[in-house]
Design a protein around this motif. Structure first.
Motif, PDB file in Angstrom:
ATOM      1  N   ILE A   1      -8.547  -8.066  -6.221  1.00 18.61           N
ATOM      2  CA  ILE A   1      -8.037  -7.205  -7.305  1.00 18.61           C
ATOM      3  C   ILE A   1      -7.907  -5.904  -6.987  1.00 18.61           C
ATOM      4  CG2 ILE A   1     -10.298  -7.200  -8.182  1.00 18.61           C
ATOM      5  CD1 ILE A   1      -8.743  -7.148 -11.167  1.00 18.61           C
ATOM      6  N   ILE A   2      -6.819  -5.404  -7.318  1.00 19.25           N
ATOM      7  CA  ILE A   2      -6.610  -3.906  -6.986  1.00 19.25           C
ATOM      8  C   ILE A   2      -6.238  -3.426  -8.362  1.00 19.25           C
ATOM      9  CG2 ILE A   2      -5.175  -2.108  -6.382  1.00 19.25           C
ATOM     10  CD1 ILE A   2      -4.495  -3.566  -3.928  1.00 19.25           C
ATOM     11  N   ALA A   3      -6.946  -2.239  -9.188  1.00 23.83           N
ATOM     12  CA  ALA A   3      -6.728  -1.783 -10.624  1.00 23.83           C
ATOM     13  C   ALA A   3      -6.654  -0.082 -10.389  1.00 23.83           C
ATOM     14  CB  ALA A   3      -7.575  -2.262 -11.576  1.00 23.83           C
ATOM     15  N   ALA A   4      -5.539   0.564 -10.892  1.00 20.44           N
ATOM     16  CA  ALA A   4      -5.648   2.055 -10.957  1.00 20.44           C
ATOM     17  C   ALA A   4      -4.817   2.444 -12.120  1.00 20.44           C
ATOM     18  CB  ALA A   4      -4.980   2.208  -9.601  1.00 20.44           C
ATOM     19  N   ASN A   5      -4.886   3.647 -12.170  1.00 21.86           N
ATOM     20  CA  ASN A   5      -4.183   4.413 -13.197  1.00 21.86           C
ATOM     21  C   ASN A   5      -2.447   4.433 -12.759  1.00 21.86           C
ATOM     22  OD1 ASN A   5      -3.697   6.457 -11.183  1.00 21.86           O
ATOM     23  ND2 ASN A   5      -4.803   7.934 -12.462  1.00 21.86           N
ATOM     24  N   SER A   6      -1.724   4.482 -13.640  1.00 21.71           N
ATOM     25  CA  SER A   6      -0.359   4.388 -13.273  1.00 21.71           C
ATOM     26  C   SER A   6       0.070   5.291 -12.049  1.00 21.71           C
ATOM     27  CB  SER A   6       0.452   4.556 -14.482  1.00 21.71           C
ATOM     28  OG  SER A   6       0.365   5.947 -15.037  1.00 21.71           O
ATOM     29  N   ALA A   7      -0.149   6.570 -12.223  1.00 23.82           N
ATOM     30  CA  ALA A   7       0.208   7.464 -11.188  1.00 23.82           C
ATOM     31  C   ALA A   7      -0.218   7.264  -9.718  1.00 23.82           C
ATOM     32  CB  ALA A   7      -0.416   8.975 -11.492  1.00 23.82           C
ATOM     33  N   LEU A   8      -1.471   6.614  -9.535  1.00 25.49           N
ATOM     34  CA  LEU A   8      -1.859   6.370  -8.072  1.00 25.49           C
ATOM     35  C   LEU A   8      -1.990   4.825  -7.678  1.00 25.49           C
ATOM     36  CD1 LEU A   8      -5.019   8.732  -8.615  1.00 25.49           C
ATOM     37  CD2 LEU A   8      -2.909   9.149  -6.807  1.00 25.49           C
ATOM     38  N   PHE A   9      -1.409   3.924  -8.585  1.00 29.68           N
ATOM     39  CA  PHE A   9      -1.351   2.653  -8.220  1.00 29.68           C
ATOM     40  C   PHE A   9      -0.719   2.390  -7.174  1.00 29.68           C
ATOM     41  CE2 PHE A   9      -2.305  -1.716  -9.114  1.00 29.68           C
ATOM     42  CZ  PHE A   9      -1.249  -2.521  -8.770  1.00 29.68           C
ATOM     43  N   GLU A  10       0.662   2.759  -6.994  1.00 30.01           N
ATOM     44  CA  GLU A  10       1.440   2.180  -5.725  1.00 30.01           C
ATOM     45  C   GLU A  10       0.651   2.899  -4.362  1.00 30.01           C
ATOM     46  OE1 GLU A  10       3.609  -0.426  -7.491  1.00 30.01           O
ATOM     47  OE2 GLU A  10       3.511   0.247  -5.283  1.00 30.01           O
ATOM     48  N   ASP A  11       0.243   4.149  -4.416  1.00 33.28           N
ATOM     49  CA  ASP A  11      -0.296   4.600  -3.249  1.00 33.28           C
ATOM     50  C   ASP A  11      -1.596   4.054  -2.895  1.00 33.28           C
ATOM     51  OD1 ASP A  11       0.833   8.225  -3.910  1.00 33.28           O
ATOM     52  OD2 ASP A  11       1.878   6.503  -3.117  1.00 33.28           O
ATOM     53  N   PHE A  12      -2.531   3.763  -3.912  1.00 30.25           N
ATOM     54  CA  PHE A  12      -3.571   3.108  -3.467  1.00 30.25           C
ATOM     55  C   PHE A  12      -3.694   1.944  -2.980  1.00 30.25           C
ATOM     56  CE2 PHE A  12      -7.866   1.941  -3.729  1.00 30.25           C
ATOM     57  CZ  PHE A  12      -8.037   1.099  -5.172  1.00 30.25           C
ATOM     58  N   ARG A  13      -2.498   1.111  -3.725  1.00 28.14           N
ATOM     59  CA  ARG A  13      -2.295  -0.494  -3.269  1.00 28.14           C
ATOM     60  C   ARG A  13      -1.865  -0.258  -1.733  1.00 28.14           C
ATOM     61  NH1 ARG A  13       1.335  -4.576  -6.652  1.00 28.14           N
ATOM     62  NH2 ARG A  13       2.870  -3.416  -6.351  1.00 28.14           N
ATOM     63  N   LYS A  14      -1.129   0.467  -1.556  1.00 27.18           N
ATOM     64  CA  LYS A  14      -0.336   0.816   0.051  1.00 27.18           C
ATOM     65  C   LYS A  14      -1.672   0.888   1.064  1.00 27.18           C
ATOM     66  CE  LYS A  14       4.407   2.440  -0.799  1.00 27.18           C
ATOM     67  NZ  LYS A  14       4.993   3.421  -1.062  1.00 27.18           N
ATOM     68  N   VAL A  15      -2.607   1.783   0.658  1.00 26.87           N
ATOM     69  CA  VAL A  15      -3.638   1.883   1.278  1.00 26.87           C
ATOM     70  C   VAL A  15      -4.564   0.821   1.769  1.00 26.87           C
ATOM     71  CG1 VAL A  15      -5.940   3.233   1.549  1.00 26.87           C
ATOM     72  CG2 VAL A  15      -3.875   4.473   0.804  1.00 26.87           C
ATOM     73  N   ILE A  16      -4.710   0.160   0.631  1.00 25.27           N
ATOM     74  CA  ILE A  16      -5.631  -1.052   0.596  1.00 25.27           C
ATOM     75  C   ILE A  16      -4.902  -2.308   1.375  1.00 25.27           C
ATOM     76  CG2 ILE A  16      -6.903  -2.997  -0.708  1.00 25.27           C
ATOM     77  CD1 ILE A  16      -8.173  -0.131  -0.854  1.00 25.27           C
ATOM     78  N   ARG A  17      -3.660  -2.274   1.186  1.00 27.93           N
ATOM     79  CA  ARG A  17      -2.890  -3.444   2.050  1.00 27.93           C
ATOM     80  C   ARG A  17      -2.631  -3.143   3.493  1.00 27.93           C
ATOM     81  NH1 ARG A  17       1.756  -5.394  -2.624  1.00 27.93           N
ATOM     82  NH2 ARG A  17       0.110  -6.736  -3.714  1.00 27.93           N
ATOM     83  N   GLY A  18      -2.931  -1.689   3.797  1.00 24.32           N
ATOM     84  CA  GLY A  18      -2.722  -1.379   5.326  1.00 24.32           C
ATOM     85  C   GLY A  18      -1.253  -0.949   5.515  1.00 24.32           C
TER      86      GLY A  18
END
Ligand code: LIP
Length: 262
Positions: free
Chosen positions: A244-261
């Motif tokens: 699972i990845i969960a985040a606020n709307s502003a950071l979700f895409e950037d956060f997901r890119k970091v975790i997905r590498g």
């Protein structure tokens, strides 16, 4: 507290199990110094909490299915609805006398989580949400954090232990994320990690290799508080695939890119 009959049933069950766990938690604190430790006692407390919850929910909705951490899965006469329950999320914290654990109850309808309750009995904080009616902490409305910069963001996760979990992947996640953010926390209870994202206390949370009951209630809380949730791998379902990845709307895409590498 307003809400549907199902939500009020969930809250009643969570509070009843929470009262039982608070009583047991006081005994666990006393058992920390015993040579045998409180392991067996905590197992009994965990199972008693699930018994209480199952009795309340299945008496109220006898046709629904059941998926509980301690008692497993039972098909219901109504194939479209299923309770997903973790009677004690943060078991290791409870075992060590750390007051950060919760009762987590979710209702799934046709494969979608439609309501959830997370009760932090030690702090008397009850988080709840129903699809389309917002997320709440006690009587206060919840919104995810407004922070928009990764460098200002604090994230939570779960770190593998005792040979369990995805250690190499998690270490890679941390190596990529730590330089880019304001901090990472490992507080030991996925349900509360997700509740804290919904409450704006964490900007995001991710974890690999957890169970449906760890995350189900937290998913609807984050979404109803204005956040986003997905699995780590593109196209997976978090509840079915255990990441699972969960985040606020502003950071979700950037956060997901970091975790997905990416
Ligand atoms: C726990 C999760 C936590 C995870 C632990 C464990 P439990 O659930 O809440 O996020 O890191 O390994 O799975 O076992 O306390 O219900």
């Amino acid at each position: 507290m307003q809400g549907s009959a199902n939500l009020n049933l969930m809250i009643k069950a969570a509070r009843k199990a929470g009262r039982s766990l608070v009583k047991d938690f006081r005994e666990v604190e006393n058992l920390q110094v015993s040579s045998k430790g409180p392991g067996d006692f905590v197992t009994r407390a965990d199972r008693e909490a699930e018994r209480i919850i199952k009795q309340e929910l299945m008496t109220g909705r006898p046709t629904y299915g059941w998926l509980g951490e301690e008692t497993g899965e039972t098909e219901g006469a109504d194939p479209t609805r299923r309770w997903i329950v973790d009677p004690l999320d943060g078991t290791t914290n409870f075992l060590h006398g750390l007051p950060h654990w919760a009762v987590s109850i979710a209702l799934e309808h046709k494969g979608e989580i439609v309501s959830g309750v997370i009760f932090d009995a030690a702090k008397d904080e009850i988080y709840w949400a129903e699809k389309g009616t917002g997320a709440w902490l006690n009587e206060s409305r919840l919104r995810v954090s407004g922070r928009r910069a990764m460098s200002d963001a604090v994230f939570a996760t779960g770190i593998p232990f005792a040979g369990r979990g995805a250690l190499p992947a998690t270490l890679q996640d941390l190596a990529r994320l730590m330089p880019a953010c304001a901090g990472v926390r490992r507080w030991g209870a996925a349900a509360l990690d997700l509740a804290y994202v919904a409450a704006g206390r964490f900007e995001g949370y991710w974890e690999r290799g957890i169970q449906p009951w760890d995350m189900a209630a937290g998913i609807i809380l984050v979404r109803e508080a204005g956040g986003f949730v997905s699995a780590i791998r593109e196209g997976d379902d978090p509840v079915q695939n255990g990441s699972i990845i969960a985040a606020n709307s502003a950071l979700f895409e950037d956060f997901r890119k970091v975790i997905r590498g990416e």
